[in-house]
Design an enzyme around this catalytic site. Structure first.
Site, short mmCIF file in Angstrom:
data_model
loop_
_atom_site.label_atom_id
_atom_site.label_comp_id
_atom_site.label_asym_id
_atom_site.label_seq_id
_atom_site.Cartn_x
_atom_site.Cartn_y
_atom_site.Cartn_z
N HIS A 43 50.33 38.45 40.82
CA HIS A 43 51.56 38.71 39.57
C HIS A 43 52.82 38.13 39.64
O HIS A 43 53.99 38.57 38.63
CB HIS A 43 51.45 40.56 38.81
CG HIS A 43 50.45 41.32 38.34
ND1 HIS A 43 50.32 41.13 37.58
CD2 HIS A 43 49.70 42.57 39.20
CE1 HIS A 43 48.85 42.01 37.21
NE2 HIS A 43 48.74 42.45 38.65
N GLN A 62 42.72 46.69 47.79
CA GLN A 62 42.68 47.49 46.73
C GLN A 62 41.84 48.59 46.14
O GLN A 62 40.76 48.12 45.41
CB GLN A 62 43.67 46.51 45.28
CG GLN A 62 45.09 47.24 44.19
CD GLN A 62 46.04 47.13 44.51
OE1 GLN A 62 46.42 45.72 45.29
NE2 GLN A 62 47.05 47.90 43.55
#
Length: 280
Positions: free
Chosen positions: A50, A152
């Protein structure tokens, strides 16, 4: 680059219940990375998923983190991002965080990219920054035990398959991403913000994660914005915790200063208030 503590010792301490608190880095700034490496956090994670940093900027950021002695991780593109994993580790990162894991097979592929043969498929090359301190054999010979591999947990499918994922050899950390998990489970549609974070559905998913992680001696981690819930998750057994990211820290501190200036101006009979923005 590794700090004074080896990756193996870092993971041993986490498994023993010692908290390791850190921060995500989303600004593509080596200067900010270096300064935060001296802030006292145990680890810093460069978020290439990101954040707008390419390999050259990543290299400079990891070098800056190394100068402050914090452990360094990189969030890569996914389990199939072999180039990203390879570059992060060759540039000296202590480990990687692999997002969007849904199945045990994806977890196995992610782990394989991080380990040297015969435990994995990471390519060997020399010279490179990761080997500067201990040389080719010193680094590569101990890497498979020092690597920090975090996966994750951020989709409903991951929770559904968490028993098999947690049992994959080489998975060190299962890292809970509450925001994406809530979206994947449809909780943003079901609940008014922020009640999805305390919903029975998310709590059940979290408990399932905790159960399977403990069964397999896997470290529990998660991302939080701020410190309000740190104690709650420490009590649940989470030891690898992010307290937000660099940009959130900047905005939080800026907001605190703005609040102070508004109060001071009012006390002095002056008309000053913050310029309206969507962030405050």
């Amino acid at each position: 680059m590794a700090g004074a503590t080896s990756g193996a010792d870092f993971k041993k301490e986490l498994r023993a219940g010692t908290p390791k608190l850190g921060l995500f880095l989303n600004a593509h700034s080596p200067t900010v990375a270096e300064q935060l490496a001296h802030s006292g956090y145990d680890w810093l994670l460069v978020d290439t998923q990101h954040g707008p940093m390419g390999y050259e900027r990543l290299s400079a950021m990891l070098s800056g983190i190394s100068s402050g002695g914090a452990k360094s991780l990189v969030r890569v593109g996914g389990f199939d991002d072999r180039p990203g994993i390879q570059q992060a580790l060759d540039l000296g990162a202590d480990g990687v965080l692999v997002p969007y894991i849904n199945t045990a097979e994806e977890a196995r592929q992610a782990v394989s990219c991080t380990r040297y043969p015969t435990a994995g498929t990471r390519s060997v090359y020399f010279p490179q920054r990761s080997m500067n301190k201990e040389g080719l054999l010193g680094y590569a010979g101990k890497w498979n035990e020092n690597a920090i591999v975090a996966l994750q947990v951020e989709t409903a499918s991951c929770i559904e398959n968490i028993a098999a994922i947690a049992a994959v050899p080489g998975v060190d950390i299962l890292f809970l991403g509450q925001n994406d998990l809530c979206m994947s489970m449809g909780l943003y549609e079901k609940y008014e913000f922020p009640h999805m974070y305390t919903s029975p559905e998310l709590n059940a998913a979290t408990q399932k994660l905790v159960q399977e992680a403990r069964k397999n001696n896997v470290i529990l981690g998660l991302f939080l914005f701020g410190t309000a819930r740190v104690g709650e998750f420490l009590e649940k057994g989470f030891t690898f915790i992010s307290i937000g990211n660099d940009l959130h820290h900047v905005l939080t501190q800026a907001g605190a200063y703005v609040n102070d200036v508004e109060r001071i101006a009012k006390e002095q009979g002056k008309n000053w208030s913050r310029r309206p923005t969507a962030l405050f």
